[in-house]
Design a protein around this motif. Structure first.
Motif, short mmCIF file in Angstrom:
data_model
loop_
_atom_site.label_atom_id
_atom_site.label_comp_id
_atom_site.label_asym_id
_atom_site.label_seq_id
_atom_site.Cartn_x
_atom_site.Cartn_y
_atom_site.Cartn_z
N TRP A 1 10.48 -12.68 7.93
CA TRP A 1 9.17 -12.06 8.11
C TRP A 1 8.33 -12.14 6.84
N THR B 1 13.24 -4.82 0.25
CA THR B 1 12.01 -5.22 -0.43
C THR B 1 12.22 -6.63 -0.96
N LEU C 1 -0.66 -10.61 10.60
CA LEU C 1 0.01 -10.36 9.33
C LEU C 1 -0.55 -11.26 8.23
N HIS D 1 11.52 -2.90 8.07
CA HIS D 1 12.67 -3.52 7.41
C HIS D 1 13.08 -2.67 6.21
N SER E 1 8.27 -3.52 4.25
CA SER E 1 7.76 -3.28 5.59
C SER E 1 8.39 -2.03 6.17
N SER E 2 7.60 -1.28 6.93
CA SER E 2 8.15 -0.09 7.59
C SER E 2 9.22 -0.46 8.60
N ILE F 1 -2.07 -4.67 12.30
CA ILE F 1 -1.17 -4.66 11.15
C ILE F 1 -1.96 -4.16 9.95
N THR G 1 -2.75 -9.69 5.12
CA THR G 1 -2.31 -9.93 3.74
C THR G 1 -3.40 -10.64 2.94
N VAL H 1 3.75 -3.31 4.47
CA VAL H 1 3.27 -3.72 5.78
C VAL H 1 3.67 -2.69 6.83
N ASP H 2 2.72 -2.28 7.62
CA ASP H 2 2.98 -1.37 8.73
C ASP H 2 2.26 -1.92 9.95
N SER H 3 2.77 -1.60 11.15
CA SER H 3 2.19 -2.19 12.35
C SER H 3 2.46 -1.34 13.58
N VAL I 1 -1.88 -3.58 5.79
CA VAL I 1 -1.25 -3.90 4.51
C VAL I 1 -1.85 -2.97 3.46
#
Length: 376
Positions: A83, A67, A124, A64, A61-62, A45, A128, A108-110, A47
């Motif tokens: 999340w 924001t 995560l 969702h 998040s990429s 993950i 963070t 956030v990307d994963s 950030v």
């Protein structure tokens, strides 16, 4: 224009990563003061972050479309849900610990599969936390960050998790497994490089829905606590392997007896695996994987048909060893296989799943990777 600047209207100050993990062996010994042996995965993950001076947070998040916004002063357990509770929990625990982190924009990307038992929630939280500390130039011992991340998951998110996942995400190193003694709170880096021995570590997500997980986890924990109380020990780690038969004879309930047998023999398997890995005899670790799976299947009863079929298919295809990894009732298996047989092993598992009418599995190759760090 970058995705970050598109979402937040500013350029980022940096990006930080934290990996997922698989536990090579030592399942369900963590809450018995036991031993575990995880590796960090190359999947992670990330950030990406920029500092703010107004004490506000904006989290995207990429995965969702929305924001989430909240203030540092207003974060309390339950104030941010879904999340976003994880980055909010990381901010909350750092604030509670006295760190001056201010506000931040976080993207956030994963590439870490969620719901596969590969510790995406711990990753995560850790990603963070290191991002928020990094934005302010605060250096904190990785093990302390792991403990803070565990506290956030326990007290903010409300998940009664142990410390293994966070320690793996923060403290693993490339080419090694992390030998974590939970009773002593000590770690050691154990050489683990399957490729150097002509092997590969295949991780297969069996795509089984997690069935009755919360109640089953709680039942296993109660059984272990009941056994420890009956035997007059603080935790099952206190039962030496050569004292196991005597301890089992003192227990009246057969289910509890089997739970104890798994925990004590699993701790011994971790010790044996570490001895073999230190001696460079990695192929001999494979049978310990398989014995661990049998114990989880028969004594701890945490496997499901998809996990058992995947392990059996891997072994039939020539795997050196294979086992369920994670909490059970779904998730993944790991298989130690000859490097030139990875594709054939996966094909055998896929065929077995098709024959049983199971959802097709997915896989990744696990190379022992480093823990959390800044990447830009």
């Amino acid at each position: 224009m970058s995705k970050f600047s598109e979402v937040f209207g500013v350029e980022p100050d940096g990006a930080w990563r934290a990996p997922g993990r698989v536990n090579l062996i030592g399942e369900h010994t963590d809450y018995n003061d036991g031993l575990v042996l995880p590796i960090a995965l190359p999947n992670r993950i990330v950030v990406t972050a920029s500092a703010r001076s107004d004490g506000q947070f904006a989290v995207a998040s990429s995965g969702h479309s929305d924001t989430i916004e909240f203030s540092l002063a207003g974060i309390e357990p339950g104030s941010v849900a879904d999340w976003a509770a994880y980055p909010a929990g990381a901010a909350w625990v750092l604030r509670e610990a006295g760190f001056e982190i201010g506000g931040a924009n976080l993207l956030v990307d994963s590439d870490l599969p969620s719901g596969a038992g590969l510790s995406s929630s711990a990753a995560l939280l850790c990603a963070t936390a290191v991002a928020l500390l990094g934005l302010r130039g605060l250096e904190v011992d990785p093990a302390e960050v792991a403990r803070l991340a565990q506290r956030a998951e326990n007290q903010y998110v409300g998940a009664p998790v142990g410390l293994m996942d966070q320690m793996a995400s923060m403290c693993c190193t490339a080419g090694h497994a992390l030998y974590f003694d939970i009773r002593a709170m000590t770690t050691d880096q154990i050489p683990f490089d399957p490729a150097a021995d002509g092997l590969g570590l295949l991780v297969v997500d069996v795509k089984a829905p997690h069935r009755h997980v919360d109640g089953e986890y709680a039942a296993r924990r109660r059984s272990c606590e009941q056994a420890a109380a009956e035997l007059g020990v603080p935790a099952l780690r206190s039962i030496a392997f050569d004292q196991l038969d005597e301890a089992l004879a003192r227990l009246s309930d057969d289910v509890v007896r089997r739970r104890v047998r798994h925990v004590v023999t699993e701790i011994r398997r971790v010790e044996e695996a570490v001895e073999l890995m230190r001696a460079g005899r990695l192929r001999e670790v494979g049978p310990l994987f398989t014995a661990s799976h049998v114990s989880m299947r028969d004594d701890f009863e945490i496997t499901v048909p998809e996990l058992d079929v995947a392990v059996d298919a891997a072994l039939a295809a020539g795997a050196v060893g294979a086992r369920m990894t994670g909490g059970g009732f779904g998730g993944c298996i790991i298989a130690l296989v000859e490097a030139d047989a990875v594709d054939a092993t996966l094909a055998a598992i896929e065929k077995a799943f098709a024959d049983h009418g199971f959802t097709a599995p997915t896989s990744l190759a696990a190379t022992p990777s480093p823990g959390a760090s800044r990447i830009s």
